[in-house]
Write a protein that holds these residues in place. Sequence first.
Motif, PDB file in Angstrom:
ATOM      1  N   CYS A 136       0.827  -1.215   0.000  1.00  0.00           N
ATOM      2  CA  CYS A 136       0.000   0.000   0.000  1.00  0.00           C
ATOM      3  C   CYS A 136       0.859   1.263   0.000  1.00  0.00           C
ATOM      4  O   CYS A 136       0.529   2.250  -0.664  1.00  0.00           O
ATOM      5  CB  CYS A 136      -0.930   0.000   1.204  1.00  0.00           C
ATOM      6  SG  CYS A 136      -2.236  -1.232   1.121  1.00  0.00           S
ATOM      7  N   TYR A 165      -5.115   4.263  -0.910  1.00  0.00           N
ATOM      8  CA  TYR A 165      -4.028   3.360  -0.514  1.00  0.00           C
ATOM      9  C   TYR A 165      -3.438   3.787   0.824  1.00  0.00           C
ATOM     10  O   TYR A 165      -3.021   2.942   1.632  1.00  0.00           O
ATOM     11  CB  TYR A 165      -2.944   3.333  -1.588  1.00  0.00           C
ATOM     12  CG  TYR A 165      -3.189   2.297  -2.662  1.00  0.00           C
ATOM     13  CD1 TYR A 165      -3.072   0.935  -2.381  1.00  0.00           C
ATOM     14  CD2 TYR A 165      -3.551   2.675  -3.951  1.00  0.00           C
ATOM     15  CE1 TYR A 165      -3.298  -0.019  -3.359  1.00  0.00           C
ATOM     16  CE2 TYR A 165      -3.793   1.720  -4.938  1.00  0.00           C
ATOM     17  CZ  TYR A 165      -3.664   0.379  -4.633  1.00  0.00           C
ATOM     18  OH  TYR A 165      -3.905  -0.578  -5.596  1.00  0.00           O
ATOM     19  N   ALA A 176      -5.742   2.459   3.381  1.00  0.00           N
ATOM     20  CA  ALA A 176      -5.508   1.026   3.563  1.00  0.00           C
ATOM     21  C   ALA A 176      -4.244   0.792   4.395  1.00  0.00           C
ATOM     22  O   ALA A 176      -4.187  -0.136   5.225  1.00  0.00           O
ATOM     23  CB  ALA A 176      -5.385   0.340   2.211  1.00  0.00           C
ATOM     24  N   ALA A 180      -9.498  -3.748   4.953  1.00  0.00           N
ATOM     25  CA  ALA A 180      -8.405  -3.320   4.069  1.00  0.00           C
ATOM     26  C   ALA A 180      -8.388  -4.162   2.795  1.00  0.00           C
ATOM     27  O   ALA A 180      -8.157  -3.638   1.696  1.00  0.00           O
ATOM     28  CB  ALA A 180      -7.075  -3.432   4.793  1.00  0.00           C
ATOM     29  N   LEU A 191     -11.088  -3.054   0.441  1.00  0.00           N
ATOM     30  CA  LEU A 191     -10.703  -1.774  -0.167  1.00  0.00           C
ATOM     31  C   LEU A 191      -9.666  -1.993  -1.267  1.00  0.00           C
ATOM     32  O   LEU A 191      -9.767  -1.410  -2.357  1.00  0.00           O
ATOM     33  CB  LEU A 191     -10.148  -0.842   0.905  1.00  0.00           C
ATOM     34  CG  LEU A 191      -9.666   0.547   0.444  1.00  0.00           C
ATOM     35  CD1 LEU A 191     -10.797   1.327  -0.219  1.00  0.00           C
ATOM     36  CD2 LEU A 191      -9.093   1.330   1.618  1.00  0.00           C
ATOM     37  N   LEU A 192      -8.682  -2.849  -1.008  1.00  0.00           N
ATOM     38  CA  LEU A 192      -7.617  -3.082  -1.975  1.00  0.00           C
ATOM     39  C   LEU A 192      -8.114  -3.800  -3.217  1.00  0.00           C
ATOM     40  O   LEU A 192      -7.618  -3.556  -4.324  1.00  0.00           O
ATOM     41  CB  LEU A 192      -6.483  -3.883  -1.324  1.00  0.00           C
ATOM     42  CG  LEU A 192      -5.672  -3.143  -0.256  1.00  0.00           C
ATOM     43  CD1 LEU A 192      -4.666  -4.076   0.386  1.00  0.00           C
ATOM     44  CD2 LEU A 192      -4.969  -1.945  -0.870  1.00  0.00           C
TER      45      LEU A 192
END
Length: 216
Positions: free
Chosen positions: A35, A164, A167, A204, A207-208
């Motif tokens: 990230c 990012y 994250a 996370a 989200l990624l």
Amino acid sequence: MIMFVHRLNLAWLVKRTELISAILLSIATVGTAWCSYQSAVWGGIQAFKLSDANRLSRESIMQRLEANQEALLEAGHLAEFIDARVRGDDALAQFYYHRFRPAMREAVDAWLATDPFEDAAAPTTPFEMPQYDSDFVHRADALESESARVHDAAAEANHRSDMYLLATVMLASVLFFAGIAPKFSHLDIRFFLLGMGSAMLTGAAVLLIRLPAMIT
């Protein structure tokens, strides 16, 4: 016997929490590095895009200045043409007429067709005619549109860099929860902290998955 089984279960649970903690720490460490890298990459893309957008905007302004200068020159040329027409000097009028740009000449023809010298309702100048055109204006419009597009791309790159970074913060929380959990002897506290870490890791990960990645 019961005490031995109880101690065996506790030892198994302790090892389980340590294993979960190690897994969370490993995943979060790798994820944090990824990230951080992606945030830096998208931040760099944003910087380059903004630079390009500013350059295109400056070029657009220069083209508009060129268009204004062209219009000023043509206005002076037009004044000489009209003066020659009014004085009845057809030879001089034709001299100026044939030195108009093609687009300006078309606009002058269309303007003269409205009988501007007699009809008060006619357009004031050829510059008001739809036939009047300028390549400088077209290039300025195209550059301005491209600048806006590149600026939007820069804004999108900035958003991705921010996501990012978010994250990264979430994975840092995972590192905190997973790292501190084994410090507590109470298993309930350990499982609570590991549960918090797992929840942050899941958030996370979601989200990624939704974020595009860039390798440079």
